[in-house]
Design an enzyme around this catalytic site. Structure first.
Site, PDB file in Angstrom:
ATOM      1  N   CYS A  31       0.852  -1.191   0.000  1.00 53.69           N
ATOM      2  CA  CYS A  31       0.000   0.000   0.000  1.00 53.69           C
ATOM      3  C   CYS A  31       0.887   1.240   0.000  1.00 53.69           C
ATOM      4  CB  CYS A  31      -0.959  -0.032   1.181  1.00 53.69           C
ATOM      5  SG  CYS A  31      -0.607   1.108   2.487  1.00 53.69           S
ATOM      6  N   GLU A  32       0.484   2.230  -0.791  1.00 48.54           N
ATOM      7  CA  GLU A  32       1.341   3.406  -0.941  1.00 48.54           C
ATOM      8  C   GLU A  32       1.199   4.387   0.221  1.00 48.54           C
ATOM      9  OE1 GLU A  32       0.334   5.177  -4.691  1.00 48.54           O
ATOM     10  OE2 GLU A  32      -1.253   6.411  -3.836  1.00 48.54           O
ATOM     11  N   HIS A  33       0.232   4.146   1.105  1.00 45.58           N
ATOM     12  CA  HIS A  33       0.077   5.059   2.241  1.00 45.58           C
ATOM     13  C   HIS A  33       0.924   4.648   3.433  1.00 45.58           C
ATOM     14  CE1 HIS A  33      -3.987   5.631   0.146  1.00 45.58           C
ATOM     15  NE2 HIS A  33      -3.195   6.625  -0.184  1.00 45.58           N
ATOM     16  N   HIS A  34       1.219   3.352   3.548  1.00 45.05           N
ATOM     17  CA  HIS A  34       2.000   2.870   4.694  1.00 45.05           C
ATOM     18  C   HIS A  34       3.202   2.034   4.288  1.00 45.05           C
ATOM     19  CE1 HIS A  34      -2.193   3.434   6.164  1.00 45.05           C
ATOM     20  NE2 HIS A  34      -1.578   3.941   7.222  1.00 45.05           N
TER      21      HIS A  34
ATOM     22  N   HIS B  27      -5.215  -6.016   3.456  1.00 43.93           N
ATOM     23  CA  HIS B  27      -4.225  -4.938   3.583  1.00 43.93           C
ATOM     24  C   HIS B  27      -3.607  -5.023   4.977  1.00 43.93           C
ATOM     25  CE1 HIS B  27      -5.632  -2.358   0.046  1.00 43.93           C
ATOM     26  NE2 HIS B  27      -6.374  -3.454   0.021  1.00 43.93           N
TER      27      HIS B  27
ATOM     28  N   GLN C 212      -5.441  -0.164  -4.110  1.00 45.59           N
ATOM     29  CA  GLN C 212      -6.068  -1.312  -4.778  1.00 45.59           C
ATOM     30  C   GLN C 212      -6.978  -0.907  -5.954  1.00 45.59           C
ATOM     31  OE1 GLN C 212      -7.624  -4.380  -2.198  1.00 45.59           O
ATOM     32  NE2 GLN C 212      -9.095  -5.052  -3.754  1.00 45.59           N
TER      33      GLN C 212
ATOM     34  N   CYS D  98      -1.956  -2.889   6.418  1.00 47.36           N
ATOM     35  CA  CYS D  98      -2.100  -1.628   7.167  1.00 47.36           C
ATOM     36  C   CYS D  98      -3.415  -1.613   7.929  1.00 47.36           C
ATOM     37  CB  CYS D  98      -1.970  -0.409   6.256  1.00 47.36           C
ATOM     38  SG  CYS D  98      -3.180  -0.321   4.942  1.00 47.36           S
TER      39      CYS D  98
HETATM   40 ZN   LIG Z   1      -2.226   1.544   3.913  1.00 51.28          ZN
END
Ligand SMILES: [Zn+2]
Length: 226
Positions: free
Chosen positions: A118-121, A187, A159, A189
């Site tokens: 995931c690109e946020h975490h 995920h 996703q 995260c």
């Molecule tokens: Zn994430």
């Protein structure tokens, strides 16, 4: 200090309640213009240096036998493995064959293993991808579908965007709009931090062409989920 500069956001950017920024209309991964000016080796050296700083900042003894090799190992893994799909030079070469048997029903490839991040975490997204298409006269080598999935998975991802990227690529390669993509993924995260929900999974889908009709779509989903 890692500084994000020039991260381009397209029109339609929305601010998520959690302050994670989501791209509104572009299915492209936001890349810098100079994304590939450095060689892989130069990137590995730079990332390795920063990774060492991160570990030291966390208080780890980076001279310890077990930790000494970690910065370089992580840097190499980023560039050569888990984020290698950022670089178009790693895009799989797709060979098509003539549809000699005139098979004109849907072809389904289900349960394709998905490993992304995931690109946020920057923590893993793990799941399955299910794909269907109807030939427009050409057929694709089956393992090439897996390779295309892997290519788009090997970048920091969202996703929804990954689903669209895989569908668009298949439509363009196979020269048909008759493509369906479903991704069912967990995920980390969500499960290993934050809300710590270990049982939920996220399903996204992209249908076009005949798969917009409920009959075809249900036939596909029956193959996948029964
Ligand atoms: Zn994430």
């Amino acid at each position: 200090m890692l500084k994000m500069t020039g991260d381009k956001l397209s029109i339609g950017e929305v601010n998520h309640p959690t302050n994670e920024r989501h791209i509104g209309f572009s299915p492209d991964t936001p890349l810098r213009k100079d994304a590939f000016d450095l060689t892989d080796e130069q990137k590995i050296n730079t990332i390795s240096r920063y990774m060492k700083e991160i570990m030291k900042t966390l208080g780890l003894d980076v001279e310890d036998d077990s930790l000494k090799g970690t910065p370089a190992r992580v840097a190499r893994m980023f560039v050569k493995e888990i984020f290698s799909g950022l670089n178009p030079k790693n895009k799989p070469v797709i060979t098509l064959f003539d549809n000699k048997y005139k098979y004109n029903q849907m072809l389904v490839e289900k349960n394709i293993s998905l490993y992304s991040n995931c690109e946020h975490h920057l923590v893993p997204i793990i799941g399955k991808v299910h794909i269907a298409y109807i030939s427009s006269g050409k057929v694709i080598g089956l393992s090439k579908i897996n390779r295309l999935v892997q290519y788009y998975a090997r970048r920091p991802q969202v996703q929804e965007r990954m689903t669209i990227q895989i569908a668009n690529e298949l439509k363009s390669v196979l020269q048909t709009r008759n493509v369906a993509v479903v991704i069912d993924a967990s995920h980390l995260c969500v499960s290993s931090r934050g809300i710590r929900d270990t049982s939920s999974s996220t399903i996204t889908s992209e249908y076009s062409g005949v798969f917009l009709e409920s009959g075809r779509r249900n036939e596909f989903l029956k193959y996948v989920y029964s």
